[in-house]
Design a protein around this motif. Structure first.
Motif, mmCIF file in Angstrom:
data_model
loop_
_atom_site.group_PDB
_atom_site.id
_atom_site.type_symbol
_atom_site.label_atom_id
_atom_site.label_comp_id
_atom_site.label_asym_id
_atom_site.label_seq_id
_atom_site.Cartn_x
_atom_site.Cartn_y
_atom_site.Cartn_z
ATOM 1 N N GLN A 108 30.984 -14.413 8.082
ATOM 2 C CA GLN A 108 30.486 -13.188 7.460
ATOM 3 C C GLN A 108 31.320 -12.799 6.239
ATOM 4 O O GLN A 108 30.775 -12.372 5.212
ATOM 5 C CB GLN A 108 30.499 -12.050 8.477
ATOM 6 C CG GLN A 108 29.398 -12.122 9.517
ATOM 7 C CD GLN A 108 29.432 -10.925 10.439
ATOM 8 O OE1 GLN A 108 30.462 -10.623 11.051
ATOM 9 N NE2 GLN A 108 28.320 -10.228 10.538
ATOM 10 N N VAL A 116 30.502 -15.469 3.327
ATOM 11 C CA VAL A 116 29.152 -15.320 2.783
ATOM 12 C C VAL A 116 28.992 -13.958 2.124
ATOM 13 O O VAL A 116 28.247 -13.815 1.147
ATOM 14 C CB VAL A 116 28.103 -15.529 3.893
ATOM 15 C CG1 VAL A 116 26.695 -15.222 3.384
ATOM 16 C CG2 VAL A 116 28.165 -16.968 4.403
ATOM 17 N N PRO A 126 27.343 -15.629 -1.294
ATOM 18 C CA PRO A 126 26.215 -16.016 -0.447
ATOM 19 C C PRO A 126 25.479 -17.266 -0.906
ATOM 20 O O PRO A 126 24.388 -17.540 -0.408
ATOM 21 C CB PRO A 126 25.289 -14.797 -0.543
ATOM 22 C CG PRO A 126 25.553 -14.244 -1.902
ATOM 23 C CD PRO A 126 27.012 -14.500 -2.182
ATOM 24 N N HIS A 127 26.047 -18.043 -1.811
ATOM 25 C CA HIS A 127 25.309 -19.169 -2.383
ATOM 26 C C HIS A 127 25.983 -20.515 -2.155
ATOM 27 O O HIS A 127 25.655 -21.481 -2.831
ATOM 28 C CB HIS A 127 25.104 -18.949 -3.882
ATOM 29 C CG HIS A 127 24.377 -17.686 -4.200
ATOM 30 N ND1 HIS A 127 23.033 -17.518 -3.973
ATOM 31 C CD2 HIS A 127 24.822 -16.501 -4.705
ATOM 32 C CE1 HIS A 127 22.665 -16.305 -4.334
ATOM 33 N NE2 HIS A 127 23.735 -15.669 -4.780
ATOM 34 N N THR A 175 27.777 -23.272 4.021
ATOM 35 C CA THR A 175 27.122 -22.369 4.975
ATOM 36 C C THR A 175 26.233 -23.147 5.925
ATOM 37 O O THR A 175 26.135 -22.804 7.113
ATOM 38 C CB THR A 175 26.306 -21.314 4.219
ATOM 39 O OG1 THR A 175 27.147 -20.654 3.267
ATOM 40 C CG2 THR A 175 25.743 -20.277 5.173
ATOM 41 N N TRP A 228 21.482 -16.246 11.394
ATOM 42 C CA TRP A 228 21.984 -15.435 10.281
ATOM 43 C C TRP A 228 22.391 -16.332 9.112
ATOM 44 O O TRP A 228 22.086 -16.044 7.953
ATOM 45 C CB TRP A 228 23.181 -14.606 10.755
ATOM 46 C CG TRP A 228 23.720 -13.660 9.733
ATOM 47 C CD1 TRP A 228 23.329 -12.382 9.490
ATOM 48 C CD2 TRP A 228 24.775 -13.933 8.790
ATOM 49 N NE1 TRP A 228 24.059 -11.837 8.466
ATOM 50 C CE2 TRP A 228 24.953 -12.757 8.016
ATOM 51 C CE3 TRP A 228 25.576 -15.034 8.528
ATOM 52 C CZ2 TRP A 228 25.909 -12.673 7.010
ATOM 53 C CZ3 TRP A 228 26.529 -14.955 7.515
ATOM 54 C CH2 TRP A 228 26.688 -13.790 6.771
ATOM 55 N N ALA A 229 23.060 -17.438 9.432
ATOM 56 C CA ALA A 229 23.473 -18.370 8.381
ATOM 57 C C ALA A 229 22.268 -19.032 7.725
ATOM 58 O O ALA A 229 22.220 -19.184 6.503
ATOM 59 C CB ALA A 229 24.414 -19.426 8.968
ATOM 60 N N ASP A 285 19.255 -17.816 7.497
ATOM 61 C CA ASP A 285 18.594 -16.797 6.663
ATOM 62 C C ASP A 285 19.325 -16.625 5.333
ATOM 63 O O ASP A 285 18.695 -16.432 4.278
ATOM 64 C CB ASP A 285 18.549 -15.459 7.404
ATOM 65 C CG ASP A 285 17.556 -15.471 8.562
ATOM 66 O OD1 ASP A 285 16.705 -16.382 8.598
ATOM 67 O OD2 ASP A 285 17.644 -14.570 9.415
ATOM 68 N N SER A 286 20.660 -16.693 5.370
ATOM 69 C CA SER A 286 21.442 -16.588 4.137
ATOM 70 C C SER A 286 21.138 -17.748 3.203
ATOM 71 O O SER A 286 20.980 -17.566 1.991
ATOM 72 C CB SER A 286 22.937 -16.564 4.478
ATOM 73 O OG SER A 286 23.726 -16.689 3.313
ATOM 74 N N SER A 309 18.998 -17.929 -0.738
ATOM 75 C CA SER A 309 19.518 -18.546 -1.954
ATOM 76 C C SER A 309 18.749 -19.797 -2.346
ATOM 77 O O SER A 309 18.573 -20.082 -3.526
ATOM 78 C CB SER A 309 20.997 -18.911 -1.750
ATOM 79 O OG SER A 309 21.529 -19.563 -2.877
#
Length: 701
Positions: free
Chosen positions: A527, A530, A534-535, A540, A558-559, A561-562, A566
């Motif tokens: 967390q 990221v 976040p890219h 990730t 969650w990862a 979705d991140s 991007s």
């Protein structure tokens, strides 16, 4: 300095150092830039907590800003109240226009990646400009010394990995020195060879000549160790051209005479060093296991000759590059005028790879001109490439004509050597991405600065302008420090998350309390990383896979979705979102992810299977059974669809669907007959009787 030989002794005149210093106040800036060019390729971080090129990019940016600050400060001190000359050249338009276009593409393309490209071209453009000032100050040899020192330092790490099995630095394929990938290392090293040869030709002391000659042999052997075919082929083409250039400019005015004996001794040391070092075997088990020879010479020959094997173009790395090149051409044809945006190649490439590719083939096109065209479009990218190529050809022709007219000089020789380095760089750029790496990107700008140094335009800057420039430079330095620190923290946080999860996977008997503690720690690290950045697509994704493998589906989702936010066009990411949302009983989110996957791969086997999976988990078994029958009627037979059909048939007591699935299974995958028959033990006896026996040959689809 040795005495000049007698008039009757044969002699050869060395190339003189160029140009004669006219601005000694630039000396401190020259040394700062030379130290930067030496440290960037030779420094690395043991372990994996920060990516190697992130460190190199930070070092380069800090070095460039420091050099510019020293130039401005020196100009203020030396010319207080007076106008100071600053040099410009049309080549500065190359990085400047790319930087401006990248800034503009932040509005309509991937904002972060476009911004990163703009920052990269800004740093490289300032490097070109500062290098031009330093060269006009007469400090070419200082820069050449820095370049050669950096090459020797990088080669030393590579040699330690080849002969000593050094494992301090992460290696995708050894020996990679401090570049992670040996291709990056080789591409950098081959482009430094002309500069090293030129520096050797300038030396007046026989002792220094012998030492530098041996170090050039050291670098050549390190290049052979890598076995990188593009770099080796480039060396075969580029080195003879470099030798011709050095020979043709040997009588440039102002050079220090070399006796034939001194020349012979230097050549002998170079050849003996090369011959002896190139035959020393490696002690690295990983390198020996590759089967490309155990000595640098064997590896160089075997790897270079492998380009003649036909399987290289059907199964080897060239075939993979060809896939990326074809996809890049499709990308360019789809958006020829604007491109997809600076840095956005890696975002859009899955859209052009075809339905059989679930992840990106790579994050770079492995062809710099092609990727530049795909990202910047034909007007900007194509125009700049045409301008650059035309200028290089013009420069080469001009150097040759002036030499034929007897107008060869030290500055002309430096331009010719820069063209030799650029020849090697352009060759390897067709199979890699050296412009995007800090060390080789810096070499590109230094070589262009040497060309620009021959005929720049001078403009005067008064004290007020210098002070404003120094203030802006200070602010830029602060930005570089902050951004670099954030990048280090983000990368190290995500990597620590991955390493913590690896520890859990390597220790299956770990107590539940300890495992939970490590899971929480890994989640917090991810967390944090990221949240800052976040890219980081690759890092990730590694954390997401390991969270899923260790049972933390919430963190894995969650990862994913991140990543999807991007990189929205990667089918694997969308498929993982469907699976994780189904497992976590989130049908709406799963349906949304499935719609995104269908938009990318509408009728792929995986999309069909995930569609049936979602229907089954949302109570639509009857509709799923009807869709499966429709697939089978159309001849769409795939393993996971048969699994679903058999399961749904048993759950819904649909004998026809279960029997059809079983018979198709036996027909297409007869090796699974016994295993699938065992699944029918819970079925009524009349079902099994109607289907036959597991050993029956009568079952037909």
């Amino acid at each position: 300095m040795p005495a000049a030989p007698a008039s009757n002794a044969p002699e050869i005149t060395a190339i003189s150092a160029a140009p004669v210093p006219s601005h000694p106040e630039t000396r401190s800036a020259a040394w700062a830039l030379a130290i930067t060019l030496a440290l960037v390729p030779s420094l690395g971080i043991p372990g994996e907590w920060v990516l190697q090129d992130t460190l190199k990019s930070a070092l380069l940016a800090m070095g460039v800003v420091s050099t510019l600050a020293l130039l401005l400060t020196s100009a203020l001190r030396a010319r207080c109240g007076e106008a100071s000359p600053w040099y410009f050249h049309g080549l500065l338009a190359f990085p400047a226009i790319l930087c401006l276009y990248a800034l503009g593409s932040m509005v309509w393309s991937h904002s972060y990646l476009s911004g990163a490209e703009a920052a990269r071209w800004c740093v490289l453009g300032v490097l070109l400009w500062t290098c031009l000032q330093v060269l006009r100050g007469g400090h070419a040899m200082v820069l050449l010394g820095g370049l050669h020192a950096g090459a020797v330092g990088a080669a030393t790490w590579g040699a330690a990995q080849f002969w000593g099995d050094l494992s301090w630095f992460p290696q995708a394929a050894a020996p990679a020195s401090v570049f992670v990938n040996r291709n990056f290392f080789a591409e950098y090293l081959v482009c430094t060879l002309p500069f090293s040869a030129y520096a050797l030709a300038q030396l007046r002391s026989s002792g220094w000549r012998s030492l530098v000659a041996l170090s050039v042999a050291w670098n050549l052997v390190a290049l052979l160790m890598t076995g990188t075919r593009s770099a080796l082929i480039s060396a075969v083409i580029m080195l003879p051209v470099t030798l011709v250039v050095l020979w043709r400019y040997r009588q440039s005015a102002g050079g220090q005479p070399w006796s034939r004996g001194g020349l012979g001794l230097t050549v002998a040391i170079l050849l003996l060093g090369l011959g002896s070092l190139a035959t020393l075997p490696s002690s690295s088990p990983a390198i020996v296991a590759e089967g490309f020879g155990v000595t640098p010479l064997e590896r160089g020959i075997l790897r270079a000759s492998s380009v003649t094997r036909s399987e290289e173009y059907t199964e080897g790395s060239f075939s993979i590059r060809a896939l990326m090149w074809r996809a890049s051409i499709r990308m360019l044809m789809d958006q020829p005028w604007t491109g997809v945006g600076a840095g956005a190649w890696e975002v859009h490439i899955p859209r052009y790879q075809g339905v059989n590719n679930s992840v990106e083939t790579d994050f770079y096109a492995h062809n710099e001109p092609l990727q530049l065209l795909a990202e910047y479009g034909l007007p900007v990218g194509g125009g700049l490439l045409a301008f650059l190529l035309a200028y290089l050809l013009y420069s080469a022709q001009t150097r040759w004509q002036r030499l034929a007219q007897g107008a060869g000089s030290a500055s002309e020789a430096l331009c010719a050597i820069a063209l030799c380095s650029l020849l090697g760089l352009l060759l390897v750029s067709n199979a890699g991405f050296p412009w995007r790496l800090a060390s080789t990107g810096a070499l590109l700008m230094v070589a262009l600065a040497m060309l620009a140094c021959a005929n720049p335009r001078a403009y005067l800057a008064d004290t007020a302008v210098l002070r404003v420039g120094l203030l802006v430079t200070g602010l830029a330095g602060l930005v570089v420090v902050v951004v670099s620190a954030l990048a280090f923290v983000a990368e190290s946080s995500i990597v620590r998350s991955v390493q913590t999860l690896n520890l859990i996977m390597k220790t299956p008997g770990m107590p539940p309390a300890e495992q939970q503690r490590l899971q929480t720690e890994a989640w917090e690290w991810l967390q944090k990383g990221v949240g800052i950045h976040p890219h980081y697509r690759k890092l990730t994704a590694q954390a997401a896979d390991r969270f899923a493998a260790t049972g933390n589906l919430e963190a894995a989702l969650w990862a994913q979705d991140s990543i999807a936010a991007s990189r929205p066009y990667v089918p694997d990411v969308r498929a993982n979102q469907v699976l994780l949302n189904v497992a976590l009983h989130r049908p709406a989110a799963a349906a949304e992810a499935l719609a995104a996957l269908s938009a990318l791969q509408a009728d792929s086997p995986r999309t069909r299977a995930l569609d049936i999976l979602l229907m089954r988990h949302t109570g639509q078994s009857t509709a799923a059974a009807a869709k499966l029958r429709n697939y089978f009627a159309k001849g769409v037979i795939q393993y996971d669809l048969l699994q679903f059909a058999l399961a749904i048939g048993l759950e819904n007591r649909d004998m026809e669907l279960a029997a059809t699935a079983y018979r198709l299974w036996v027909h297409h995958w007869p090796q699974d007959r016994q295993a699938q028959w065992a699944r029918l033990e819970a079925a009524p006896a009349d079902w099994r009787a109607a289907m036959g026996t597991p050993d029956s040959n009568a079952t037909q689809p």
